[in-house]
Structure formats: structure tokens, C-alpha cells
Write an enzyme that holds these catalytic residues in place. Sequence first.
Site, PDB file in Angstrom:
ATOM      1  N   SER A   1     108.933 -40.968  72.818  1.00 35.48           N
ATOM      2  CA  SER A   1     108.482 -41.069  74.211  1.00 35.48           C
ATOM      3  C   SER A   1     107.692 -39.803  74.511  1.00 35.48           C
ATOM      4  CB  SER A   1     109.668 -41.234  75.167  1.00 35.48           C
ATOM      5  OG  SER A   1     110.624 -40.216  74.964  1.00 35.48           O
TER       6      SER A   1
ATOM      7  N   GLU B   1     106.012 -37.129  77.554  1.00 34.57           N
ATOM      8  CA  GLU B   1     106.090 -36.692  78.956  1.00 34.57           C
ATOM      9  C   GLU B   1     104.745 -36.121  79.406  1.00 34.57           C
ATOM     10  OE1 GLU B   1     109.722 -34.916  80.304  1.00 34.57           O
ATOM     11  OE2 GLU B   1     108.622 -33.382  81.408  1.00 34.57           O
TER      12      GLU B   1
ATOM     13  N   ASP C   1     114.502 -27.885  90.941  1.00 35.04           N
ATOM     14  CA  ASP C   1     114.699 -26.440  91.095  1.00 35.04           C
ATOM     15  C   ASP C   1     114.836 -26.088  92.571  1.00 35.04           C
ATOM     16  OD1 ASP C   1     114.685 -25.509  88.432  1.00 35.04           O
ATOM     17  OD2 ASP C   1     112.526 -25.879  88.339  1.00 35.04           O
TER      18      ASP C   1
ATOM     19  N   PHE D   1     108.198 -19.517  79.795  1.00 38.48           N
ATOM     20  CA  PHE D   1     108.859 -20.680  80.368  1.00 38.48           C
ATOM     21  C   PHE D   1     110.303 -20.770  79.860  1.00 38.48           C
ATOM     22  CE2 PHE D   1     109.268 -25.409  80.868  1.00 38.48           C
ATOM     23  CZ  PHE D   1     109.400 -25.336  82.242  1.00 38.48           C
TER      24      PHE D   1
ATOM     25  N   HIS E   1     111.697 -37.174  72.443  1.00 35.07           N
ATOM     26  CA  HIS E   1     110.902 -37.087  73.673  1.00 35.07           C
ATOM     27  C   HIS E   1     109.973 -35.882  73.531  1.00 35.07           C
ATOM     28  CE1 HIS E   1     110.023 -37.813  77.882  1.00 35.07           C
ATOM     29  NE2 HIS E   1     110.309 -36.560  78.199  1.00 35.07           N
TER      30      HIS E   1
HETATM   31  C1  FAD Z   1     113.950 -33.724  80.783  1.00 35.69           C
HETATM   32  C2  FAD Z   1     113.695 -32.872  82.001  1.00 35.69           C
HETATM   33  C3  FAD Z   1     112.773 -33.309  82.957  1.00 35.69           C
HETATM   34  C4  FAD Z   1     112.526 -32.552  84.093  1.00 35.69           C
HETATM   35  N1  FAD Z   1     111.612 -33.001  84.997  1.00 35.69           N
HETATM   36  C5  FAD Z   1     111.403 -32.322  86.143  1.00 35.69           C
HETATM   37  C6  FAD Z   1     110.505 -32.811  87.146  1.00 35.69           C
HETATM   38  O1  FAD Z   1     109.873 -33.855  86.972  1.00 35.69           O
HETATM   39  N2  FAD Z   1     110.350 -32.086  88.279  1.00 35.69           N
HETATM   40  C7  FAD Z   1     111.038 -30.916  88.508  1.00 35.69           C
HETATM   41  O2  FAD Z   1     110.866 -30.318  89.568  1.00 35.69           O
HETATM   42  N3  FAD Z   1     111.882 -30.423  87.573  1.00 35.69           N
HETATM   43  C8  FAD Z   1     112.091 -31.089  86.401  1.00 35.69           C
HETATM   44  N4  FAD Z   1     112.978 -30.602  85.464  1.00 35.69           N
HETATM   45  C9  FAD Z   1     113.645 -29.301  85.700  1.00 35.69           C
HETATM   46  C10 FAD Z   1     114.894 -29.447  86.587  1.00 35.69           C
HETATM   47  O3  FAD Z   1     114.515 -29.877  87.866  1.00 35.69           O
HETATM   48  C11 FAD Z   1     115.567 -28.099  86.699  1.00 35.69           C
HETATM   49  O4  FAD Z   1     116.097 -27.685  85.480  1.00 35.69           O
HETATM   50  C12 FAD Z   1     116.607 -27.998  87.824  1.00 35.69           C
HETATM   51  O5  FAD Z   1     116.945 -26.636  88.020  1.00 35.69           O
HETATM   52  C13 FAD Z   1     117.874 -28.758  87.553  1.00 35.69           C
HETATM   53  O6  FAD Z   1     117.743 -30.106  87.825  1.00 35.69           O
HETATM   54  P1  FAD Z   1     118.678 -31.134  86.988  1.00 35.69           P
HETATM   55  O7  FAD Z   1     118.576 -32.473  87.519  1.00 35.69           O
HETATM   56  O8  FAD Z   1     118.429 -30.916  85.563  1.00 35.69           O
HETATM   57  O9  FAD Z   1     120.070 -30.497  87.403  1.00 35.69           O
HETATM   58  P2  FAD Z   1     121.549 -30.994  87.175  1.00 35.69           P
HETATM   59  O10 FAD Z   1     121.695 -31.704  85.883  1.00 35.69           O
HETATM   60  O11 FAD Z   1     122.028 -31.642  88.372  1.00 35.69           O
HETATM   61  O12 FAD Z   1     122.220 -29.585  87.059  1.00 35.69           O
HETATM   62  C14 FAD Z   1     121.926 -28.710  85.971  1.00 35.69           C
HETATM   63  C15 FAD Z   1     123.061 -27.720  85.830  1.00 35.69           C
HETATM   64  O13 FAD Z   1     123.040 -26.796  86.891  1.00 35.69           O
HETATM   65  C16 FAD Z   1     124.324 -26.584  87.401  1.00 35.69           C
HETATM   66  N5  FAD Z   1     124.265 -26.840  88.833  1.00 35.69           N
HETATM   67  C17 FAD Z   1     123.678 -27.886  89.446  1.00 35.69           C
HETATM   68  N6  FAD Z   1     123.780 -27.777  90.773  1.00 35.69           N
HETATM   69  C18 FAD Z   1     124.446 -26.626  90.991  1.00 35.69           C
HETATM   70  C19 FAD Z   1     124.855 -25.938  92.146  1.00 35.69           C
HETATM   71  N7  FAD Z   1     124.611 -26.427  93.369  1.00 35.69           N
HETATM   72  N8  FAD Z   1     125.524 -24.766  91.984  1.00 35.69           N
HETATM   73  C20 FAD Z   1     125.788 -24.271  90.763  1.00 35.69           C
HETATM   74  N9  FAD Z   1     125.409 -24.867  89.619  1.00 35.69           N
HETATM   75  C21 FAD Z   1     124.761 -26.021  89.735  1.00 35.69           C
HETATM   76  C22 FAD Z   1     125.265 -27.556  86.748  1.00 35.69           C
HETATM   77  O14 FAD Z   1     126.203 -26.882  85.961  1.00 35.69           O
HETATM   78  C23 FAD Z   1     124.390 -28.413  85.900  1.00 35.69           C
HETATM   79  O15 FAD Z   1     124.886 -28.595  84.630  1.00 35.69           O
HETATM   80  C24 FAD Z   1     113.232 -31.315  84.304  1.00 35.69           C
HETATM   81  C25 FAD Z   1     114.155 -30.889  83.340  1.00 35.69           C
HETATM   82  C26 FAD Z   1     114.390 -31.647  82.195  1.00 35.69           C
HETATM   83  C27 FAD Z   1     115.368 -31.160  81.164  1.00 35.69           C
END
Ligand code: FAD
Length: 313
Positions: free
Chosen positions: A17, A19, A112, A222, A272
Site C-alpha cells: 500500500s 501513502e 498531533d 522527522f 505500507h
Molecule cells: C500510519 C500513520 C499515519 C498518520 N497519519 C497522520 C495524518 O494523516 N495526519 C496527522 O496529523 N498525523 C498523522 N500521523 C501522526 C499522528 O497523528 C501522531 O503520531 C499523533 O501524535 C498521534 O496520533 P495517533 O492516532 O497515532 O495516537 P494514538 O494511537 O491515539 O496515541 C499514540 C500514543 O500516545 C499516547 N497518548 C495518546 N493520547 C494521550 C494523552 N492524551 N496523554 C498521554 N499519552 C497519550 C498513547 O500512549 C498512545 O499509545 C500518522 C501516524 C502514523 C503512524
Amino acid sequence: MTAQTLYPAERGNLRLSFEYFPPKTDEMEAQLFQTAEDLSVFCPAFVTVTYGAGGSTKTRSLTTVKRMIEEKGFANTAAHLTCVGAPKSEVDTVIDEFLSFGVRHFVALRGDPQGGIGSTYAPFPGGYESSSDLVRALRDRGDVEISVSSYPEKHPESPDVDADIDMLKRKVDAGATRALTQFFFDNDDFERYLERVRRAGIDIPIVPGILPINNLAQVQKFAGLCGASVPEVIVTRLAHLEDQPTERFKEATHIAAEQIVDLARRGVRDFHLYTMNRSPLITAVCDLVGFERADEMAQSEHVALKAVAGAAA
Ligand SMILES: Cc1cc2nc3c(=O)[nH]c(=O)nc-3n(C[C@H](O)[C@H](O)[C@H](O)COP(=O)(O)OP(=O)(O)OC[C@H]3O[C@@H](n4cnc5c(N)ncnc54)[C@H](O)[C@@H]3O)c2cc1C
């Protein structure tokens, strides 16, 4: 055995896949669609379009996904979506729009913090609080595929890998069907992580995110921000080629191909690739590994059909 190329017998059922990110200008848009076209020869299982930090690319993400599906015919386009900077009602409207274009696969993320990586995350007032909340909302929409993120070297906000895996478990319990990992370069890190994920009872596919290195300094920067490491051996292989673009390209191709081949030999079937919206390096990597192109797939199917017909005669 070669380190960068799979033998034909090793290639069975490998899936790719790709991205992409939403382009900022008309020129970048043309480059994205050309890249997607170039890479379509590898028949990706799906492609994904990211959603800008803080929801900053909402309109561009929507337009890009719409054009990928409706104009370019990439029906298997997945839309990334985050919880950041918007109330639930706005995120729900974006989901509705994606669904109306024919999107059936989302990559659901928390995103983020609005203050940037490193600042404290606070849910938007009236917004989805976490990635698992967003997954649940998407699951309530019915029959959609939901991918989520995962972090072999842990997310920088997580106190430890167990906290990361707990979060992944919450996302799976909410309805996630696949995890795409943050990029990493040390396959032992991935394998150790995978063992812990499986021990935690998580059985969805964990698809390694592979980042071929176009620009070492940029990747190091990064990686520093998102908690990934660039092993010294890779820095050594690339750093001295800074002023030799042809050699640097070749070495970067070898590094990514070696990583994929090694993962495939450890049993990984799905990959991916982070494309950075450029096709030359990704194409070179896929060719070196030995991923079949569409014409070769048609050829193998033809040979297989002939063999079946021959056996039946
Ligand atoms: C495959 C992939 C695709 C991505 N695509 C995008 C995108 O399209 N746009 C974008 O903006 N970013 C993207 N990101 C980056 C991502 O948004 C960031 O890494 C963000 O900081 C975490 O989002 P998440 O959904 O991975 O977090 P989650 O999986 O919800 O959390 C990640 C970790 O952070 C910790 N955590 C979460 N919330 C909290 C909290 N409130 N307090 C303390 N710890 C916490 C947890 O331990 C958790 O394991 C991507 C990352 C990956 C790996």
C-alpha cells in the site's frame, strides 16, 4: 540468497500500500497524480491520503481523495482523519463527505497536539477525545475498514511500549481492523514489538511502514520528532553520498529493499510505503525487491491458467 531481491518463490501473496499527502499547489497536485499513476503498476491493495496536522488540510484532503476516486479511478483510496481542531459535528460532516465519494476505508488518528509535536494534547471542546473514540464513531457508520497507527519504537507521548500497546488494544476493541506502523529501520524492533502485540491478544494485521530515504537530514529530523531512530549503520551508508545523487539514490534503494526482503523472510506479507508523493525511489525499491508489475501478474496468471488447462486436457 540475495539481500535486496526476493526469489520468485518467496514473493507469493505480498501486498503493497502507498501513502500520499494532499498537495499544496497545482504543480504538486500534478506530481501526486503522476506518482499515483506510476505506482499503480504495482497494483497496491490500497492507497491512503493523509489529513494535515490540526486538520489544516481538510479541504485539500477531501478534494484529493475525491479526485483520486472519481477522476483517477483509484477506488481503493483510504482517507486519514484526525480528532484535532474540530468538534464532533465537523468531523462527522467530513466523514459524511468521504463516504459520499465512495470512501470505504479510513485511517483513524488522534493527531498531533494543536500546539505542535511536543506540546500537551488537549481534546478540542466538544470533539472526539481520542483515536479510539474516533474509531468507534467510524465503526458506527457500518461496513468500513478502519486502520489505525502503531509505534514499534513507541509514541513519544507514551511512557512505555506497554502504554502504547494498551492504546492499540483500545482502538482494536473499538473496531479497528488493521494497524499501519510509524516508519522504523531496525527490523528487530518491529519483531520484538509484534511479539508483545500478539502477547497482548491483538490479532489484527500490523503492517510495517517503510520509508525509503530520499533525504537523510530530513528523515533524521522527522525521526527525532516522532520518536523513531535512524541506526548509525544507515547514516554511515548515506551521509558520505550527500553530493553524489546517483550513488545516494542507489544506496537508498538498497537500504529499503534490504529491509523489505528481510521482513518478508521473517513472514511479513503486507508493506505500507511512505511515498512522499514521488515515484522514482519507490519504483526502484519495488523493482529491486521483485514486486510484480501488473503486466507480469497478468503473465503469471496466463501461465497458471495454461497449466490448469493443460492438466485438464
Ligand atoms: C500510519 C500513520 C499515519 C498518520 N497519519 C497522520 C495524518 O494523516 N495526519 C496527522 O496529523 N498525523 C498523522 N500521523 C501522526 C499522528 O497523528 C501522531 O503520531 C499523533 O501524535 C498521534 O496520533 P495517533 O492516532 O497515532 O495516537 P494514538 O494511537 O491515539 O496515541 C499514540 C500514543 O500516545 C499516547 N497518548 C495518546 N493520547 C494521550 C494523552 N492524551 N496523554 C498521554 N499519552 C497519550 C498513547 O500512549 C498512545 O499509545 C500518522 C501516524 C502514523 C503512524
